[in-house]
Write a protein that holds these residues in place. Structure first.
Motif, short mmCIF file in Angstrom:
data_model
loop_
_atom_site.label_atom_id
_atom_site.label_comp_id
_atom_site.label_asym_id
_atom_site.label_seq_id
_atom_site.Cartn_x
_atom_site.Cartn_y
_atom_site.Cartn_z
N GLU A 178 0.82 -1.20 0.00
CA GLU A 178 0.00 0.00 0.00
C GLU A 178 0.86 1.26 0.00
OE1 GLU A 178 -3.81 -1.87 2.43
OE2 GLU A 178 -2.68 -0.18 3.26
N LEU A 179 2.06 1.16 0.56
CA LEU A 179 2.94 2.32 0.66
C LEU A 179 4.00 2.33 -0.43
CD1 LEU A 179 3.46 2.44 4.53
CD2 LEU A 179 1.83 3.75 3.18
N SER A 180 4.43 1.13 -0.84
CA SER A 180 5.52 1.04 -1.81
C SER A 180 4.97 1.05 -3.22
CB SER A 180 6.32 -0.24 -1.58
OG SER A 180 6.83 -0.27 -0.26
N GLN A 181 5.71 1.63 -4.12
CA GLN A 181 5.32 1.69 -5.52
C GLN A 181 6.17 0.71 -6.32
OE1 GLN A 181 2.81 3.45 -6.80
NE2 GLN A 181 2.32 4.10 -4.72
N PRO A 182 5.57 0.01 -7.28
CA PRO A 182 6.36 -0.92 -8.11
C PRO A 182 7.39 -0.18 -8.94
CG PRO A 182 4.16 -0.61 -9.03
CD PRO A 182 4.17 0.08 -7.69
N ARG A 183 8.56 -0.76 -9.05
CA ARG A 183 9.64 -0.13 -9.82
C ARG A 183 10.08 -0.99 -10.99
NH1 ARG A 183 13.68 2.30 -5.11
NH2 ARG A 183 12.16 3.70 -4.13
N ALA A 184 10.16 -2.30 -10.78
CA ALA A 184 10.62 -3.18 -11.85
C ALA A 184 9.59 -3.24 -12.97
CB ALA A 184 10.88 -4.59 -11.30
N LEU A 185 10.09 -3.50 -14.19
CA LEU A 185 9.22 -3.53 -15.35
C LEU A 185 8.16 -4.62 -15.22
CD1 LEU A 185 8.81 -2.15 -18.08
CD2 LEU A 185 10.33 -3.85 -19.09
#
Length: 344
Positions: A316-323
């Protein structure tokens, strides 16, 4: 408004565009992506990772990513194999990496249990938690359970990944892996012959490895005979601990646990037999063979570096970064929208 190439509207003269066609070798691609000696595209444009290091990838990583996207999009196994040019459909599961949902689920489970931080701790688990069914685990299952891979300093990134997952795509890749793994004690006979020939006849030494460049994956260990084409004359008796010159272990993830399952099953069977019976003596010999391979794997583990493949995250707090994470997130959104439209 028309946009044309300069001089292309001159009708009195012919324009010829000569192109120099060259072979796009693997070396050229790796140089472009940063794993070679030349300046990479990432270095040229100042593209860096989150740790402020210049990005670099090997030519095989995009192949892993493509198969990851196919798995996330729920493409059927036989279509995945066709699109990736694969004969064995079973290899798909080794390339189907975690979607963002799977990462968060497994990470939350892993965070409540102690994570293995060193290879010695991994070795110390002589009796891992048994699955509900007494079945052998695949490399990806073992990686998900422990949340790590074991890397060797003597191998490059591509060989380390393929060793953990056992995803060798050609005899050339297997030959390179065998050559880089001779110090691990897995290929003793080949290493001995190679070291005798290499100083005087390096070409013949390389040919020796290429001749034995087969690693057909088994529940534990691999067969160095091309059994996909010629079959196994011993009916895979190596999986019961029977000695075979074509059998070897490779140190891939899950291999040690599967070997121990077989060894423990044989020990339990021996308890129900007479002490000096022919079957008991045979089982004891098989157990001894398995213990020798078990020792090889444990010695190899002690020389490897454990690498965590994911960390526990708050989705909920972290945003996806990997493709792959972004692709998975968008795919889940599309599925949710389609389901909502179907209800209307």
């Amino acid at each position: 408004m028309f946009i044309v190439q300069y001089g292309s509207t001159t009708l009195s003269q012919g324009i010829i565009n000569k192109a120099n066609i060259t072979i796009l070798e693997n070396r050229v691609i790796n140089n472009f992506l940063g794993t070679g000696r030349n300046k990479s595209v990432f270095e040229k444009y100042g593209l860096k990772d989150s740790d402020n290091q210049t990005s670099k990838i090997s030519s095989h990583i995009p192949r892993h990513n493509i198969n990851t996207f196919l798995a996330i999009a729920e493409i059927s196994d036989h279509l995945q194999a066709m699109l990736m040019g694969r004969v064995d459909i079973e290899q798909n599961k080794h390339y189907q990496h975690l979607s963002i949902k799977q990462i968060s689920q497994n990470a939350s489970l892993a965070s409540s249990n102690s994570q293995f931080q060193t290879s010695k701790e991994l070795m110390a688990v002589s009796e891992p938690v048994q699955p509900a069914e007494n079945n052998a685990k695949s490399p990806i299952d073992d990686i998900l359970e422990y949340g790590l891979m074991l890397f060797s300093n003597d191998k490059d990134l591509e060989n380390n990944l393929k060793n953990n997952l056992h995803t060798f795509d050609s005899t050339i890749e297997i030959s390179n892996f065998i050559e880089q793994s001779m110090g691990d004690g897995y290929f003793e006979d080949i290493a001995k012959a190679f070291n005798e020939i290499a100083p005087t006849e390096p070409d013949k030494a390389k040919e020796l490895i290429d001749t034995h460049a087969y690693l057909h994956p088994l529940p534990f260990g691999s067969c160095m005979r091309n059994i996909a084409a010629h079959g196994c004359p011993k009916r895979l008796s190596c999986q019961s601990g029977v000695s075979c010159v074509n059998f070897t272990v490779t140190g891939r993830m899950g291999e040690l646990e599967n070997l121990k399952l077989t060894k423990n099953r044989l020990i339990e069977q021996a308890k129900n037999l007479a002490d000096n019976s022919e079957f008991t003596l045979r089982i004891k010999e098989q157990v001894q063979n398995l213990e020798r391979f078990e020792q090889k794997i444990m010695v190899s583990y002690s020389n490897k570096i454990p690498v965590n493949i994911y960390k526990a995250i708050d989705t909920e707090l972290s945003q996806p970064r990997a493709l792959a994470e972004l692709f998975s997130l968008e795919y889940e959104k599309i599925k949710a929208n389609n389901q909502e439209e179907g209800k209307c």
